[in-house]
Design an enzyme around this catalytic site. Structure first.
Site, PDB file in Angstrom:
ATOM      1  N   GLU A  13      -5.581  -8.183  -0.677  1.00 55.21           N
ATOM      2  CA  GLU A  13      -6.272  -7.945   0.597  1.00 55.21           C
ATOM      3  C   GLU A  13      -7.717  -7.576   0.298  1.00 55.21           C
ATOM      4  O   GLU A  13      -7.967  -6.709  -0.546  1.00 55.21           O
ATOM      5  CB  GLU A  13      -5.650  -6.804   1.408  1.00 55.21           C
ATOM      6  CG  GLU A  13      -4.376  -7.116   2.148  1.00 55.21           C
ATOM      7  CD  GLU A  13      -3.942  -5.957   3.042  1.00 55.21           C
ATOM      8  OE1 GLU A  13      -4.815  -5.182   3.508  1.00 55.21           O
ATOM      9  OE2 GLU A  13      -2.724  -5.827   3.265  1.00 55.21           O
TER      10      GLU A  13
ATOM     11  N   GLU B 109       0.809  -1.222   0.000  1.00 54.04           N
ATOM     12  CA  GLU B 109       0.000   0.000   0.000  1.00 54.04           C
ATOM     13  C   GLU B 109       0.846   1.277   0.000  1.00 54.04           C
ATOM     14  O   GLU B 109       0.756   2.117   0.909  1.00 54.04           O
ATOM     15  CB  GLU B 109      -0.979  -0.025   1.173  1.00 54.04           C
ATOM     16  CG  GLU B 109      -1.953  -1.189   1.063  1.00 54.04           C
ATOM     17  CD  GLU B 109      -3.041  -1.220   2.127  1.00 54.04           C
ATOM     18  OE1 GLU B 109      -2.986  -0.417   3.069  1.00 54.04           O
ATOM     19  OE2 GLU B 109      -3.956  -2.056   1.997  1.00 54.04           O
TER      20      GLU B 109
END
Length: 535
Positions: A324, A210
């Site tokens: 995710e 991320e």
């Protein structure tokens, strides 16, 4: 001469009068159909479409060093048994608590792998915990999905660039790219030497986590992430072109198109695309719009967005891995701990099918410490299994949906999945979606909104005498939280209470139901999930 308007009887009144007359004559009125009456006809001989189990091939988990814990390994085995999953992903394989990288400092009596002293400031690599972590996975039939993160303190360009997690990983770029490149090559060379290229070529190497929302300290964020990706991909491929590398591992499905444009222009290797999304991500963050997208729809709308971006890129055939996903990125007890997850997961599988190759649920276990040491078994943790190996409703949802076949049959409802296995067994999932109860920010006792849904199934082409097995997940089936509530929600249950919670959370034996002329009626309460197997 004046005119007067003739008044006509309203049509509702006419129908009411007619109904009254019929009732007086003894003619029964049929009960009106409602949204809670679902009639489904399934052609059990239909050709159908392929339905690979993309939602259960990989799971996320707590940071790397937790894979050495006994509780982690027990939960891994339980989820492997229930789903057959093949890959696990976690943060922090490069973190200092794993001990892979250090720079030699004068006077320190440690040595690198070749026995040369690290006193002169050269890199020293220690693969002891790396080997124990990966050996533990492989011995249990699970391969690593290697997220390459975070920055070792002896390599960071900024020792103060610490992320907010409880264990505070360093997120800065390296002080020199030569140090980073050498470490990635040494890491990959060691893995190939230990496990063999035939094994390691089946792993995935994902660059960072991320980088677009604060897990990467380079500035500007994405251009400097591209530099990180380029160095990492080239270093891995220098060890073997068979090693698989990808990214951008972004949050909120951000930057997929831009990443693929970059690697194409820079001629950098890429073997898969990865990104993330959660049910409570906002439309502003994911789509840059002002919509209010319900939790049940967000994940698959984001999947569709990324899927389209890959198809429109120079790499339309690249595997797409949602590395995710979950219904929430926060610890919401009324979401991730409860039976709500059954219909949420089933609906997500239905809506995402055909648009993604792998979806990795975050996470398989609450052996997890991003927010600190676990303080209660049911605090809204991401895992399928709560502390002390207590199965949550989400665990049972995955176990039930694992029973689905690998061919999807057409149905006319958005609350049904109809599938067929290779041996001809028909498996259906039925659910009654209802939003989480009350205030999701804290635990709230209450009943979900909505009524019982009445499913009437017409399964054509079944032989006479066919029977069905039925598994249920709802407030009174497979729900350890109900037992936890009755106990008063103790923060630290006794050993006896833990045994009781494990039993309460266990998925019950299936019920046996007879079919009459290929027809079956089933009632499903709000937030209930039912799986039906017809042999």
């Amino acid at each position: 001469m004046s005119k007067t308007k003739t008044k006509t009887m309203p049509w509702r009144a006419v129908l009411g009068l007619l109904a009254a007359c019929l009732l007086a004559l003894g003619v029964a009125q049929a009960a009106p159909a409602t949204d809670n009456d679902v009639q489904i006809k399934v052609d059990t001989k239909a050709q159908g479409t392929p339905f690979p189990h993309f939602w259960e091939q990989m799971f996320g988990s707590g940071r790397a060093v937790l894979a050495l814990r006994d509780g982690y390994r027990k939960d891994l085995v339980a989820v492997k048994r229930a789903t057959g999953f093949g890959y696990v992903r976690f943060h922090g394989i490069l973190d200092d608590d794993v001990g892979l990288f250090q720079l030699g400092k004068g006077g320190q009596p440690f040595y690198n792998a070749s026995g040369k002293s690290g006193k002169d400031g050269r890199p020293v690599y220690n693969f002891s915990y790396v080997d124990q972590i990966y050996d533990g996975l492989l011995e249990r039939g699970v391969r690593p999905f290697v997220e390459l993160s975070f920055m070792p303190k002896d390599m960071t360009s900024d020792p103060k660039a610490l992320q907010d997690f409880w264990y505070h990983p360093n997120i800065a770029p390296p002080k020199t790219w030569a140090l980073w490149d050498d470490m990635i090559r040494a890491f990959a060379q060691h893995l190939v030497a230990r496990y063999g290229i035939d094994e390691v070529s089946q792993w995935y190497f994902e660059v960072w986590n991320e980088p677009n929302i604060g897990f990467w300290g380079g500035r500007p964020a994405m251009p400097t992430y591209y530099t990180l990706y380029d160095h990492t991909a080239r270093a891995l491929k220098s060890v073997s072109p068979r090693l698989r590398v990808g990214g951008p591992a972004t949050a909120q499905t951000g930057g997929v198109a831009e990443f693929l444009t970059h690697v194409h222009a820079a001629h950098v290797p890429v073997d898969f695309v990865s990104t993330h999304v959660y049910g409570d991500d906002t439309a502003q963050d994911v789509f840059h719009t002002d919509e209010k997208i319900p939790r049940k729809d967000m994940v698959c709308r984001a999947v569709a967005k990324a899927h389209k971006e890959i198809l429109a890129s120079p790499y339309p055939e690249l595997p797409f891995i949602m590395s995710e996903f979950n219904a929430s990125y926060a610890n919401l007890p009324n979401v991730t701990d409860t039976v709500y997850m059954g219909p949420w997961l089933a609906n997500t599988i239905r809506a995402c099918a055909g648009k993604v190759d792998v979806m990795s649920y975050w996470t398989f276990s609450d052996v997890f410490e991003e927010g600190g040491v676990v303080r209660s078994p049911f605090y809204g943790g991401f895992g399928l299994i709560a502390e002390d190996n207590i199965p949550k409703p989400a665990f049972n949802a995955f176990a039930m949906l694992h029973k689905l076949g690998d061919v999807r049959l057409p149905v006319s409802s958005d609350a049904v999945l109809a599938t067929r296995r290779a041996d001809g067994t028909l498996v259906l999932a039925l659910w009654n979606y209802a939003p989480p109860v009350g205030d999701t920010a804290r635990y709230t006792v209450g009943q979900p909104k909505g009524g019982v849904r009445h499913f009437q199934l017409d399964l054509s082409s079944l032989p006479a005498g066919a029977t069905a097995r039925v598994w249920r997940l709802d407030e009174t089936h497979g729900n350890a939280v109900a037992a936890f509530d009755r106990m008063g929600r103790p923060d630290f249950p006794t050993r006896e209470q833990i045994v009781e919670l494990r039993e309460a959370g266990r998925m019950g034996a299936p019920g046996q139901v007879a079919l009459h002329g290929g027809k079956l009626k089933l009632d499903v309460p709000p937030q209930g999930l039912v799986v039906v197997e017809v042999r």
